[in-house]
Design a protein around this motif. Structure first.
Motif, PDB file in Angstrom:
ATOM      1  N   ASN A  27      -0.921  27.445  -9.834  1.00 34.28           N
ATOM      2  CA  ASN A  27      -1.223  28.232 -11.040  1.00 34.28           C
ATOM      3  C   ASN A  27      -1.306  29.712 -10.685  1.00 34.28           C
ATOM      4  N   LEU A  28      -1.056  30.552 -11.664  1.00 37.17           N
ATOM      5  CA  LEU A  28      -0.969  31.995 -11.417  1.00 37.17           C
ATOM      6  C   LEU A  28      -2.185  32.552 -10.673  1.00 37.17           C
ATOM      7  N   ASN A  29      -3.383  32.112 -11.045  1.00 36.28           N
ATOM      8  CA  ASN A  29      -4.589  32.715 -10.457  1.00 36.28           C
ATOM      9  C   ASN A  29      -5.190  31.915  -9.293  1.00 36.28           C
ATOM     10  N   ASP A  30      -4.365  31.056  -8.679  1.00 35.73           N
ATOM     11  CA  ASP A  30      -4.859  30.249  -7.547  1.00 35.73           C
ATOM     12  C   ASP A  30      -4.825  30.996  -6.210  1.00 35.73           C
ATOM     13  N   THR A  31      -4.200  32.174  -6.175  1.00 38.12           N
ATOM     14  CA  THR A  31      -3.961  32.866  -4.890  1.00 38.12           C
ATOM     15  C   THR A  31      -5.243  33.077  -4.086  1.00 38.12           C
ATOM     16  N   VAL A  32      -6.221  33.740  -4.672  1.00 34.60           N
ATOM     17  CA  VAL A  32      -7.454  34.044  -3.932  1.00 34.60           C
ATOM     18  C   VAL A  32      -8.275  32.776  -3.640  1.00 34.60           C
ATOM     19  N   PRO A  33      -8.452  31.854  -4.625  1.00 33.00           N
ATOM     20  CA  PRO A  33      -9.167  30.618  -4.298  1.00 33.00           C
ATOM     21  C   PRO A  33      -8.557  29.848  -3.127  1.00 33.00           C
ATOM     22  N   ILE A  34      -7.223  29.825  -3.033  1.00 30.49           N
ATOM     23  CA  ILE A  34      -6.566  29.116  -1.918  1.00 30.49           C
ATOM     24  C   ILE A  34      -6.878  29.820  -0.594  1.00 30.49           C
ATOM     25  N   ILE A  35      -6.794  31.143  -0.574  1.00 33.27           N
ATOM     26  CA  ILE A  35      -7.099  31.901   0.651  1.00 33.27           C
ATOM     27  C   ILE A  35      -8.521  31.583   1.125  1.00 33.27           C
ATOM     28  N   LEU A  36      -9.469  31.654   0.215  1.00 32.32           N
ATOM     29  CA  LEU A  36     -10.880  31.453   0.588  1.00 32.32           C
ATOM     30  C   LEU A  36     -11.143  30.018   1.043  1.00 32.32           C
ATOM     31  N   GLU A  37     -10.480  29.060   0.406  1.00 32.66           N
ATOM     32  CA  GLU A  37     -10.660  27.653   0.770  1.00 32.66           C
ATOM     33  C   GLU A  37     -10.032  27.356   2.139  1.00 32.66           C
ATOM     34  N   LEU A  38      -8.895  27.961   2.413  1.00 30.79           N
ATOM     35  CA  LEU A  38      -8.258  27.786   3.726  1.00 30.79           C
ATOM     36  C   LEU A  38      -9.164  28.337   4.825  1.00 30.79           C
ATOM     37  N   GLU A  39      -9.746  29.502   4.572  1.00 30.70           N
ATOM     38  CA  GLU A  39     -10.647  30.073   5.579  1.00 30.70           C
ATOM     39  C   GLU A  39     -11.862  29.176   5.795  1.00 30.70           C
ATOM     40  N   ARG A  40     -12.415  28.671   4.710  1.00 32.29           N
ATOM     41  CA  ARG A  40     -13.586  27.772   4.821  1.00 32.29           C
ATOM     42  C   ARG A  40     -13.282  26.540   5.660  1.00 32.29           C
ATOM     43  N   ASN A  41     -12.006  26.145   5.674  1.00 30.27           N
ATOM     44  CA  ASN A  41     -11.619  24.941   6.409  1.00 30.27           C
ATOM     45  C   ASN A  41     -11.080  25.243   7.810  1.00 30.27           C
ATOM     46  N   GLY A  42     -11.303  26.482   8.274  1.00 28.15           N
ATOM     47  CA  GLY A  42     -11.023  26.789   9.679  1.00 28.15           C
ATOM     48  C   GLY A  42      -9.620  27.238  10.018  1.00 28.15           C
ATOM     49  N   VAL A  43      -8.814  27.575   8.991  1.00 31.26           N
ATOM     50  CA  VAL A  43      -7.486  28.132   9.265  1.00 31.26           C
ATOM     51  C   VAL A  43      -7.673  29.544   9.824  1.00 31.26           C
ATOM     52  N   GLU A  44      -6.858  29.921  10.809  1.00 32.29           N
ATOM     53  CA  GLU A  44      -7.065  31.234  11.466  1.00 32.29           C
ATOM     54  C   GLU A  44      -6.242  32.376  10.882  1.00 32.29           C
ATOM     55  N   SER A  66       8.362  28.715  -5.534  1.00 31.29           N
ATOM     56  CA  SER A  66       8.736  30.083  -5.921  1.00 31.29           C
ATOM     57  C   SER A  66       9.150  30.137  -7.391  1.00 31.29           C
ATOM     58  N   GLU A  67       9.983  29.175  -7.787  1.00 30.25           N
ATOM     59  CA  GLU A  67      10.446  29.126  -9.186  1.00 30.25           C
ATOM     60  C   GLU A  67       9.258  28.989 -10.135  1.00 30.25           C
ATOM     61  N   LEU A  68       8.335  28.082  -9.791  1.00 23.76           N
ATOM     62  CA  LEU A  68       7.164  27.868 -10.645  1.00 23.76           C
ATOM     63  C   LEU A  68       6.276  29.118 -10.685  1.00 23.76           C
ATOM     64  N   ALA A  69       6.089  29.746  -9.518  1.00 21.96           N
ATOM     65  CA  ALA A  69       5.250  30.953  -9.453  1.00 21.96           C
ATOM     66  C   ALA A  69       5.841  32.076 -10.299  1.00 21.96           C
ATOM     67  N   LEU A  70       7.166  32.236 -10.232  1.00 19.15           N
ATOM     68  CA  LEU A  70       7.829  33.268 -11.045  1.00 19.15           C
ATOM     69  C   LEU A  70       7.677  32.945 -12.532  1.00 19.15           C
ATOM     70  N   ARG A  71       7.823  31.659 -12.852  1.00 20.39           N
ATOM     71  CA  ARG A  71       7.641  31.210 -14.235  1.00 20.39           C
ATOM     72  C   ARG A  71       6.191  31.455 -14.693  1.00 20.39           C
ATOM     73  N   GLY A  73       4.498  33.903 -13.880  1.00 19.79           N
ATOM     74  CA  GLY A  73       4.314  35.346 -14.091  1.00 19.79           C
ATOM     75  C   GLY A  73       3.953  36.118 -12.830  1.00 19.79           C
ATOM     76  N   MET A  74       4.170  35.510 -11.665  1.00 14.51           N
ATOM     77  CA  MET A  74       3.832  36.204 -10.418  1.00 14.51           C
ATOM     78  C   MET A  74       4.852  37.291 -10.106  1.00 14.51           C
ATOM     79  N   THR A  75       4.340  38.482  -9.759  1.00 15.82           N
ATOM     80  CA  THR A  75       5.162  39.615  -9.338  1.00 15.82           C
ATOM     81  C   THR A  75       4.415  40.308  -8.196  1.00 15.82           C
ATOM     82  N   ILE A  76       5.051  41.255  -7.528  1.00 17.22           N
ATOM     83  CA  ILE A  76       4.354  42.006  -6.472  1.00 17.22           C
ATOM     84  C   ILE A  76       3.171  42.789  -7.057  1.00 17.22           C
ATOM     85  N   PRO A  77       3.337  43.528  -8.169  1.00 18.76           N
ATOM     86  CA  PRO A  77       2.163  44.219  -8.730  1.00 18.76           C
ATOM     87  C   PRO A  77       1.019  43.254  -9.080  1.00 18.76           C
ATOM     88  N   LYS A  78       1.381  42.072  -9.602  1.00 19.89           N
ATOM     89  CA  LYS A  78       0.365  41.077  -9.969  1.00 19.89           C
ATOM     90  C   LYS A  78      -0.361  40.587  -8.715  1.00 19.89           C
TER      91      LYS A  78
END
Length: 260
Positions: A27-44, A66-71, A73-78
């Motif tokens: 989903n469009l706004n999953d970027t930060v939650p995924i980062i934080l969850e990966l860190e919590r689980n010990g990814v370096e 990638s196709e789904l993310a573009l659909r 609404g993901m862009t570099i500014p976003k």
């Protein structure tokens, strides 16, 4: 000035787990939650994919994300907007991975300045040739404390690997086989002749192996020959599973680390 990525390799030389996912997926706004969850689980280290409509090095799984993310609404500014306050929440090394075209459309210098402002540590652009990087962009990257990461394959000649190493200041990305991402045969990860050949070169930068790493066995094989491994397609598939994002990430990372 040292960035988090360079510091990581000083602190940890072995068994390093890096995970790739596509920004704005599932989903469009999953970027930060995924980062934080990966860190919590010990990814370096985390590689955040900037979705692009024509991804040359990506296999079907990452292309689909990638196709789904573009659909979505993901862009570099976003993406920059989403990552704006990320350093208030985590100090995990972050690498952006994508293709040159969208970065050039955004403006390379402006892109690098924005990366520094946010706290991005490295950039992977598989279609940016080394000579062009050195001639046109290296000063801009270094001025913004960004490590440029290059890919090498079993076909890359020794002289070329040494040249890449001399212009790198974080790690060398060893592609396990000459194919796109997402392959699940173990053959690529067992390409020991190539891994040993690169290891014997005594590069100044550590190497990390990517492409074809999808479970505990292939992760362990890669770690026998390099400082760590990068997992992409297998993680993207885990994100698509039913259930909560948190549980899917947790069980996937535990399976890679072989934790009960």
């Amino acid at each position: 000035m040292e960035n988090r990525l360079q510091r990581l390799f000083v602190e940890k030389q072995q068994g390093l787990l890096s995970v790739y996912f596509t920004a704005g997926f599932p989903n469009l706004n999953d970027t930060v939650p995924i980062i934080l969850e990966l860190e919590r689980n010990g990814v370096e280290m985390i590689e955040v994919g900037m979705p692009f409509s024509d991804p040359l090095a990506d296999g079907p799984t990452i292309q689909h994300s990638s196709e789904l993310a573009l659909r979505n609404g993901m862009t570099i500014p976003k993406l920059f907007e989403q990552l704006k306050g990320i350093r208030e929440q985590t100090q995990i090394p972050l690498v952006l991975m994508g293709y040159l075209n969208p970065v050039m459309q955004y403006g390379v210098e402006r892109f690098c300045q924005k990366c520094q402002e946010i706290g991005i540590d490295g950039i992977i652009l598989p279609d940016l040739p080394l000579a062009e990087y050195v001639e046109e962009y290296k000063e801009i990257f270094e001025a913004n404390c960004l490590s440029k990461v290059f890919l090498v394959t079993p076909q890359t000649p020794e002289q070329r690997i040494r040249e890449i190493d001399s212009h790198s200041n974080a790690f060398v990305y060893m592609v396990s086989s000459a194919s796109t991402t997402g392959g699940t045969n173990n053959k690529g990860v067992e390409n020991t002749e190539y891994f040993q050949r690169v290891k014997a070169m005594g590069l100044k930068n550590p190497a990390i192996i990517g492409f074809g790493i999808h479970n505990n066995e292939t992760f362990a094989q890669a770690c026998n020959h390099a400082s760590g491994a990068i997992i992409g397609s297998a993680f993207i598939k885990a994100l698509e599973k039913e259930g909560s994002l948190t549980e899917n990430i947790q069980s996937f990372i535990q399976s890679i680390r072989n934790q009960p």
